[in-house]
Write an enzyme that holds these catalytic residues in place. Sequence first.
Site, PDB file in Angstrom:
ATOM      1  N   ASP A   1      32.065  43.429  35.539  1.00  0.00           N
ATOM      2  CA  ASP A   1      32.620  44.483  36.376  1.00  0.00           C
ATOM      3  C   ASP A   1      32.379  45.819  35.663  1.00  0.00           C
ATOM      4  OD1 ASP A   1      33.833  44.777  38.988  1.00  0.00           O
ATOM      5  OD2 ASP A   1      35.592  45.558  37.971  1.00  0.00           O
TER       6      ASP A   1
ATOM      7  N   ASP B   1      28.490  39.442  35.778  1.00  0.00           N
ATOM      8  CA  ASP B   1      28.654  40.709  35.080  1.00  0.00           C
ATOM      9  C   ASP B   1      30.099  40.851  34.609  1.00  0.00           C
ATOM     10  OD1 ASP B   1      30.290  42.456  37.236  1.00  0.00           O
ATOM     11  OD2 ASP B   1      28.782  41.262  38.285  1.00  0.00           O
TER      12      ASP B   1
END
Length: 292
Positions: A212, A210
Amino acid sequence: MTQTMIGVIGGSGIYDIDGLEGADWTEVQSPWGTPSDAILTGTLGGVKMAFLPRHGRGHVHSPTTVPYRANIDALKRLGVTDVISVSACGSFREEYAPGDFVVVDQFIDRTFGREKSFFGTGCVAHVSVAHPTCPRLGEACFIAAKDAGVTIHNGGTYLAMEGPQFSTLAESRMYREQWGADVIGMTNMPEAKLAREAELCYASIAMVTDYDSWHPDHGEVDVNDIIKTLMGNSEKGREMVRRLPALLGAERAPCPHGCDRALDFAIMTAPEKRDPALLARLDAVAGRVLTA
């Protein structure tokens, strides 16, 4: 030359190694506590292998409660020479996209709830972690991942946070813009420091799941999205590991970067002042220098 034994510490989503010959789950006793799980041992391509699920099978340990000292000590006791750490991470760089891997070569340690050293009162030691990973081992992982068709980036700074919660937006922006971190995770510290104290070559492969929370087009971390990406990353990680024995070989020379000699000048406590009880616990980690 010594016999190579590759130890893989698997993070979220990686709980075993495919294709091991003579595979067996081995319980290893450690004076530093109970390791995260039994250790899967066997051979792959004629090279000894050991696999330890960092969080335990079924993911029973949080990043804070992982018994890092027991894990590293147990691998050392088994004869592991080279440790490959595989873990999930968030990315602070647009070009480090979900599904990509990163060969980590630096850390910023922001953990605070973990025991970070095998040494202490009764036997004080200071090792250098200026360069906390082994370039030789990192290069092998980079080649193995490339050969497996993985998009992998060679070099990156890993921000180790305590967790288990993910970052706030303000923290994410600070780590990215002011501190210059490239990826963020919760488990590589104190693991890397302990591997250095145990004189083990250590490489960290961070698997991006991802962005973050800093990315304007992706918003906050979505656990469902992370799990989906983890499943794909897990197979890529296993394929990378399968290619490592051929690259590292069944025998190895002393580490050209000195990882396996990190304790040569590290112990400061005078021999007559050393605590026998602590020395007994250090038999695997530091036996090479304590019995010299």
